[in-house]
Design a protein around this motif. Structure first.
Motif, PDB file in Angstrom:
ATOM      1  N   SER A  74       0.842  -1.206   0.000  1.00  0.00           N
ATOM      2  CA  SER A  74       0.000   0.000   0.000  1.00  0.00           C
ATOM      3  C   SER A  74       0.875   1.254   0.000  1.00  0.00           C
ATOM      4  O   SER A  74       0.581   2.227  -0.700  1.00  0.00           O
ATOM      5  CB  SER A  74      -0.911   0.025   1.229  1.00  0.00           C
ATOM      6  OG  SER A  74      -1.699  -1.139   1.260  1.00  0.00           O
ATOM      7  N   ASP A 177       1.071  -2.102 -10.238  1.00  0.00           N
ATOM      8  CA  ASP A 177       0.961  -2.758  -8.937  1.00  0.00           C
ATOM      9  C   ASP A 177       1.137  -4.257  -9.190  1.00  0.00           C
ATOM     10  O   ASP A 177       0.233  -4.922  -9.696  1.00  0.00           O
ATOM     11  CB  ASP A 177      -0.417  -2.456  -8.336  1.00  0.00           C
ATOM     12  CG  ASP A 177      -0.656  -3.204  -7.030  1.00  0.00           C
ATOM     13  OD1 ASP A 177       0.066  -4.174  -6.751  1.00  0.00           O
ATOM     14  OD2 ASP A 177      -1.588  -2.826  -6.300  1.00  0.00           O
ATOM     15  N   SER A 200       5.447  -6.499  -2.491  1.00  0.00           N
ATOM     16  CA  SER A 200       5.308  -6.553  -1.032  1.00  0.00           C
ATOM     17  C   SER A 200       5.788  -7.914  -0.549  1.00  0.00           C
ATOM     18  O   SER A 200       5.338  -8.953  -1.049  1.00  0.00           O
ATOM     19  CB  SER A 200       3.827  -6.343  -0.686  1.00  0.00           C
ATOM     20  OG  SER A 200       3.634  -6.388   0.697  1.00  0.00           O
ATOM     21  N   LYS A 203       3.765 -11.314   0.440  1.00  0.00           N
ATOM     22  CA  LYS A 203       3.030 -12.088  -0.558  1.00  0.00           C
ATOM     23  C   LYS A 203       3.907 -13.162  -1.191  1.00  0.00           C
ATOM     24  O   LYS A 203       3.434 -13.970  -1.975  1.00  0.00           O
ATOM     25  CB  LYS A 203       2.493 -11.173  -1.666  1.00  0.00           C
ATOM     26  CG  LYS A 203       1.675 -10.005  -1.185  1.00  0.00           C
ATOM     27  CD  LYS A 203       0.322 -10.406  -0.652  1.00  0.00           C
ATOM     28  CE  LYS A 203      -0.489  -9.151  -0.318  1.00  0.00           C
ATOM     29  NZ  LYS A 203      -1.810  -9.437   0.204  1.00  0.00           N
TER      30      LYS A 203
HETATM   31  N1  PLP Z   1      -1.958  -4.466  -4.281  1.00  0.00           N
HETATM   32  C1  PLP Z   1      -2.438  -5.702  -4.441  1.00  0.00           C
HETATM   33  C2  PLP Z   1      -2.752  -6.204  -5.806  1.00  0.00           C
HETATM   34  C3  PLP Z   1      -2.632  -6.528  -3.327  1.00  0.00           C
HETATM   35  O1  PLP Z   1      -3.115  -7.763  -3.492  1.00  0.00           O
HETATM   36  C4  PLP Z   1      -2.300  -6.023  -2.039  1.00  0.00           C
HETATM   37  C5  PLP Z   1      -2.539  -6.845  -0.841  1.00  0.00           C
HETATM   38  O2  PLP Z   1      -3.375  -7.733  -0.843  1.00  0.00           O
HETATM   39  C6  PLP Z   1      -1.782  -4.721  -1.934  1.00  0.00           C
HETATM   40  C7  PLP Z   1      -1.632  -3.971  -3.080  1.00  0.00           C
HETATM   41  C8  PLP Z   1      -1.410  -4.139  -0.615  1.00  0.00           C
HETATM   42  O3  PLP Z   1      -0.256  -4.764  -0.094  1.00  0.00           O
HETATM   43  P1  PLP Z   1       0.090  -4.660   1.448  1.00  0.00           P
HETATM   44  O4  PLP Z   1      -0.827  -5.585   2.167  1.00  0.00           O
HETATM   45  O5  PLP Z   1       1.508  -5.085   1.565  1.00  0.00           O
HETATM   46  O6  PLP Z   1      -0.118  -3.236   1.838  1.00  0.00           O
END
Ligand code: PLP
Length: 397
Positions: A74, A177, A200, A203
């Protein structure tokens, strides 16, 4: 088989044992500040350098200067989007899609309230982007285009290279993203039209609370967190050293044998998918006709509620999720499935199973054996439970 069957890897993943081992010294004896002049601190600084090189390796970044550490996906998305928009104050148009993760969706809505014109690109019934709509939306006022690489709910993979070429032909910055991508699709930003890309660690079997943003050399990014000089003045704040070391290790492990991992994941996913389609009448695969992440299965059961299915799955220790946001007792259907115009009888009944390298065929067999009983039980309870029979409701397929 453990008593938890974890099929919720798009939400978060288990830390790889090697990642935990790599992190441990930085949570105990190696506690120096990487910005310190003394050698105790510089030693920690060298660990950050190594992690940056490892993450650059995963992304195909030209060198480690292009990798900026953040606290999560995020933050990476916010840093990229706000950092570019702030540097182009005369341009007030932002383009993204209607199916983004809330990290981008919420920011787009926030920008609209601040007077930006935001174009929300739609998708078709297979969850696929229309590149002509993208081309037609670009204008001289467009400051940035931000498109997800793969959808976290359905796994649908967008043609980011083609999209990026359209965007770059107009000289507009392009952010992707890619939070759901590492370990599932090979990343190579070097020879791509991508200017900025978010990942991130949690994941892909790294720790929570750490992410990275790729910023192509030559792209000027205004810092989102202002203050200290860390991260080449692009992100202030003492670094999450153990987290970053863990992310580096996870990146190296993930990049090792991606073809084998893809084959393992898609083998298990396809096995679960065909078993459920065969045994659960009225089941529908959302995004099933598009290219998908190898680990993701979004399956909707006619006239049922995903939340009820999750509760019964939980009785067997099976962890999955729905795409819907449950707020104050009301269940909002997923914005992704609504954008795909999923017919109403399937809109509430979607369940996402997302696998990882730590899942086993025995777990898939167990789930494939238990789920049809759960669905039959709920169909029996449902006043509308005549799924799969011809005397169903009007409009039923
Ligand atoms: N973008 C996508 C496509 C995601 O699946 C996620 C989390 O599920 C995020 C952004 C946000 O990542 P984070 O949880 O590390 O903030």
């Amino acid at each position: 088989m453990s008593d938890v069957i974890y099929f919720d890897n798009n939400a978060t993943t288990r830390i790889a044992p090697q990642v935990y081992e790599a992190m441990a010294p930085y949570l105990t004896e190696l506690y120096g500040n990487p910005s310190s002049i003394h050698s105790f601190g510089s030693r920690v600084g060298r660990a950050l350098d190594r992690a940056r090189t490892q993450v650059a390796g995963l992304l195909g970044a030209e060198d480690e200067v292009e990798v900026l550490f953040t606290s999560c996906g995020s933050e990476g998305d916010n840093t990229a989007i706000r950092g570019i928009l702030e540097g182009a104050p005369d341009r007030r148009h932002f383009i993204t899609t209607a199916v983004e993760h809330p990290a981008v969706l919420g920011l787009g809505q926030h920008l609209e309230k601040r007077g930006y014109r935001v174009t929300w690109l739609g998708v078709d019934e297979n969850g696929m982007l229309d590149l002509e709509e993208l081309r037609d939306s670009l204008s001289d006022d467009t400051a940035l285009v931000s498109i997800m690489y793969a959808n976290n709910e359905t796994g649908v993979v967008f043609p980011v290279r083609e999209a990026g070429e359209i965007v770059k032909a107009r000289g507009i910055p392009f952010h992707v993203d890619a939070v759901q991508v590492p370990g599932k699709i090979e990343l190579d930003v070097k020879d791509s039209p991508i200017d900025l890309l978010t990942v991130s660690a949690h994941k892909f079997h790294g720790p929570k609370g750490v992410g990275a943003l790729y910023v192509r050399r030559g792209i000027t990014l205004r810092p989102f967190i202002v203050g200290g000089h860390q991260e080449r003045n692009r992100r202030a704040g003492t670094e999450n050293v153990a987290g970053i070391v863990g992310m580096g290790e996870a990146a190296e492990l993930t990049g090792k044998d991606i073809a084998a991992e893809r084959a393992q994941l898609s083998g298990m996913r396809d096995q679960l998918e065909s078993a459920l389609v065969a045994t659960c009448p009225g089941a529908r695969i959302n995004g099933g006709k598009s290219e998908r992440l190898p680990n993701t299965l979004n399956i909707a059961f006619e006239y049922l509620e995903g939340e009820s299915i999750l509760v019964l799955l939980d009785e067997f220790g099976i962890c999955a999720s729905t795409g819907s946001a449950c707020t104050a007792g009301s269940v909002e259907p997923s914005h992704v499935l609504r954008a795909m115009k999923v017919p109403p009888q399937w809109l509430q009944g979607a369940v996402r199973f997302s696998l990882s390298r730590y899942n086993t065929e025995a777990e898939i067999d167990f789930a494939a054996e238990k789920i049809p009983g759960i669905i039959r039980r709920l169909q029996g309870l449902s006043a509308l439970g005549r799924v799969g029979t011809k005397e169903g409701l009007p409009g039923q397929a």
